[in-house]
Scaffold this active site. Sequence first.
Site, short mmCIF file in Angstrom:
data_model
loop_
_atom_site.label_atom_id
_atom_site.label_comp_id
_atom_site.label_asym_id
_atom_site.label_seq_id
_atom_site.Cartn_x
_atom_site.Cartn_y
_atom_site.Cartn_z
CG ASP A 198 -1.71 -1.28 1.35
OD1 ASP A 198 -2.24 -1.75 0.33
OD2 ASP A 198 -1.74 -1.84 2.46
CE LYS B 214 2.87 -2.68 -4.59
NZ LYS B 214 2.68 -2.45 -3.16
N GLY C 170 -4.52 -5.01 -4.56
CA GLY C 170 -5.57 -4.10 -5.04
C GLY C 170 -4.91 -2.88 -5.63
CG HIS C 171 -2.18 -2.78 -8.09
ND1 HIS C 171 -1.36 -3.59 -8.82
CD2 HIS C 171 -1.68 -2.78 -6.83
CE1 HIS C 171 -0.39 -4.06 -8.03
NE2 HIS C 171 -0.58 -3.59 -6.82
CD GLN D 222 0.79 -9.13 -2.21
OE1 GLN D 222 1.60 -9.83 -2.79
NE2 GLN D 222 -0.42 -8.97 -2.67
P1 IMP Z 1 -2.44 -12.98 2.34
O1 IMP Z 1 -1.52 -12.42 1.28
O2 IMP Z 1 -3.88 -12.84 2.00
O3 IMP Z 1 -2.05 -14.36 2.75
O4 IMP Z 1 -2.24 -12.08 3.67
C1 IMP Z 1 -1.02 -12.11 4.43
C2 IMP Z 1 -0.64 -10.71 4.92
O5 IMP Z 1 -0.32 -9.88 3.82
C3 IMP Z 1 -1.76 -9.99 5.67
O6 IMP Z 1 -1.18 -9.18 6.69
C4 IMP Z 1 -2.39 -9.08 4.62
O7 IMP Z 1 -3.00 -7.95 5.17
C5 IMP Z 1 -1.13 -8.70 3.84
N1 IMP Z 1 -1.41 -8.34 2.45
C6 IMP Z 1 -1.73 -9.15 1.42
N2 IMP Z 1 -1.88 -8.46 0.29
C7 IMP Z 1 -1.64 -7.18 0.59
C8 IMP Z 1 -1.62 -5.97 -0.19
O8 IMP Z 1 -1.83 -5.97 -1.41
N3 IMP Z 1 -1.32 -4.83 0.51
C9 IMP Z 1 -1.04 -4.83 1.83
N4 IMP Z 1 -1.04 -5.92 2.59
C10 IMP Z 1 -1.35 -7.10 1.97
#
Ligand code: IMP
Length: 430
Positions: free
Chosen positions: A13, A16, A40-41, A224
Amino acid sequence: MANVVVVGAQWGDEGKGKIVDWLSERADVVARFQGGHNAGHTLVIGGVTYKLNALPSGVVRGGKLSVIGNGVVLDPWHLLKEIEAIRAQGVEISPETLMVAENTPLILPFHGELDRAREAQTAVAKIGTTGRGIGPCYEDKVGRRVIRVADLADDATLELRVDRALVHHNALRAGLGLSEIDRDALLADLRAIAPELLRYAAPVWKVMTEARRAGKRILFEGAQGALLDIDFGTYPFVTSSNTIAGQAATGTGLGPGAIDFVLGIVKAYTTRVGEGPFPTELGDSDGERLGERGREFGTVTGRKRRCGWFDAVLVRQTCATSGVSGIALTKLDVLDGFETLRLCVGYDLDGQRLDYLPTAADQQARCVPIYEDLPGWSDSTEGARSWADLPANAIKYVRRVEELIQCPVALLSTSPERDDTILVTDPFAD
Ligand code: IMP
């Protein structure tokens, strides 16, 4: 030609979307290399808002090839819905403009169910995942029981793959009190989407190699952030992929020499969604203010993001693990109006000063940030397009960040508008 990797250098977040869009205008190929629809972009182009999860940002700009690499985990139903939604906004998507690696693992409905069932268990500490099945799918990939895009092309292979996965998952589900997976219904669902998905399937490693040889500009779009990396992040509170820049090569099938410039996206303060350590987190009115001014809500889950001061220790660390060539500093304008700004320059661990985040979870939890205070600025930096537009204290803040993280600023973003950007170094320059 220069090829650029964009990675988040904090917990995701970092903003990007805008930077990737800004760069993708000049790229020939835009490739996703890890993660899935947990990303989420949001892109705003010509006043139209596009919301993307699995699709590379390049799809909304004509004349480019968008690639989903093997390092991604792909929910095929979500992808096809996303394609439909973007098409409904007038964007053309065809097998000529979108390619999905044949060796990409598929996220199936039971991956999401497992993800959510585990998160609901109170006996173990929650990770705070997006609940989209990302972790369970990567587990299956490494466990050699995942179903990949190419498996959809042959029915006998598909049945074998499904059976292999179900042996494992049904045993696991029994332990969690979940019902057995309906094999026939799953196969029928997979057969139903196979023809449409296979239209986009391609040997991506080969396509990328040919693009590189032809001198095309490749933009590798990370999702991420580096602190969520499965190896170098705040384990176990991480995502299940390698989010650092080296994954761009492995996740698309190119060698590491294909990467010329690594752009680390860095927010001028720090945020995190989900659970896990966060040394500079603020539970006070300053934290509230960062969240409100920065509109810090998760795009995928809608969760409120945790907010805190800029942590130079962590960003220096992620610039190292990703080999960052230059950073794009975003959301500087959110800091407008603070009387004093704090930068974390080290940690105190049981009376000892550390210049990095230790690996052991108990030590991470005991790290107390050591701050350096800088004077804030009252003038607005929003929309600044040159250094001359910035207040002197804002420039001092940026310069101090560069010194502390030992990495130069290549771009400075001062609002969500794409042109509100100060360019210092062009990542695509040869
Ligand atoms: P997962 O990727 O759904 O397994 O989540 C694992 C961790 O990564 C959690 O803390 C989520 O909030 C974080 N996370 C996953 N995708 C994103 C993203 O696109 N932005 C920020 N945090 C993310």
